[in-house]
Design an enzyme around this catalytic site. Structure first.
Site, mmCIF file in Angstrom:
data_model
loop_
_atom_site.group_PDB
_atom_site.id
_atom_site.type_symbol
_atom_site.label_atom_id
_atom_site.label_comp_id
_atom_site.label_asym_id
_atom_site.label_seq_id
_atom_site.Cartn_x
_atom_site.Cartn_y
_atom_site.Cartn_z
ATOM 1 N N LEU A 149 -23.440 26.969 56.686
ATOM 2 C CA LEU A 149 -24.183 26.764 55.444
ATOM 3 C C LEU A 149 -25.026 25.495 55.424
ATOM 4 O O LEU A 149 -25.652 25.182 54.413
ATOM 5 C CB LEU A 149 -23.262 26.815 54.220
ATOM 6 C CG LEU A 149 -22.347 28.042 54.132
ATOM 7 C CD1 LEU A 149 -21.438 27.937 52.925
ATOM 8 C CD2 LEU A 149 -23.144 29.327 54.106
ATOM 9 N N GLU A 174 -25.295 15.413 59.486
ATOM 10 C CA GLU A 174 -25.831 15.079 60.800
ATOM 11 C C GLU A 174 -25.285 13.737 61.287
ATOM 12 O O GLU A 174 -24.927 13.604 62.462
ATOM 13 C CB GLU A 174 -27.362 15.069 60.745
ATOM 14 C CG GLU A 174 -27.988 16.449 60.642
ATOM 15 C CD GLU A 174 -27.873 17.117 59.268
ATOM 16 O OE1 GLU A 174 -28.223 18.309 59.172
ATOM 17 O OE2 GLU A 174 -27.438 16.471 58.292
ATOM 18 N N ASP A 184 -13.450 12.437 76.168
ATOM 19 C CA ASP A 184 -13.521 13.315 77.332
ATOM 20 C C ASP A 184 -13.752 12.531 78.614
ATOM 21 O O ASP A 184 -13.133 12.800 79.640
ATOM 22 C CB ASP A 184 -14.638 14.347 77.146
ATOM 23 C CG ASP A 184 -14.759 15.268 78.341
ATOM 24 O OD1 ASP A 184 -13.770 15.947 78.677
ATOM 25 O OD2 ASP A 184 -15.843 15.290 78.962
#
Length: 149
Positions: free
Chosen positions: A76, A113, A127
């Site tokens: 959305l 964002e 990671d």
């Protein structure tokens, strides 16, 4: 603050908010987060000795790229033409503070964002360092500022 959830219609179904009638405004958002790291890991990052490569450069690019992909990740969300995304790092004694600022000229805010950039930057650090540090912890992700001018 409105008590009405704008992404829910009268029947309780999810909906995308119609921003068609809103004015275009300059919009800015700033978010931050923290990734707790061991001292040895921080030293490896600073010396650019993590085997996967330059951790902060990679995390910066990942965060910027993620901000641009927010509408594909968060249901959305509106697609925005971003004017600028920055991702900055502050190395502290026990980890790295990640800060992102997003800007656009649009009809809706850019906070998702900025938050997405911080999250993905932290995950990228995680990671790249997981082989040397199994005590990492991502915390304190939050919106610091949302404004329209």
């Amino acid at each position: 603050m409105s008590e009405k959830l704008t992404h829910i219609d009268k029947s309780g179904n999810a909906q995308m908010v119609d921003v068609g009638e809103k004015a275009i405004q300059k919009r800015i958002a700033v978010a931050e987060g923290f990734i707790k790291l061991g001292k040895d890991t921080l030293q490896l990052i600073q010396e650019n000795n993590i085997k996967k490569g330059d951790v902060l450069a990679t995390a910066r690019i990942a965060g910027i790229q993620a901000a641009k992909q927010t509408p594909t990740l968060i249901p959305l969300c509106h697609t925005l033409l971003l004017n600028q995304v920055t991702v900055d790092f502050n190395i502290l004694e026990n980890g790295i503070k990640v800060t992102s600022q997003t800007k656009c000229n649009g009809k809706t805010g850019v906070e998702m964002e900025a938050l997405t950039a911080v999250n993905i930057s932290c995950l990228t650090i995680y990671d790249m360092c997981k082989a040397v540090d199994n005590s990492m912890e991502i915390t304190d992700i939050r919106l610091l500022k949302k404004e329209k001018i």
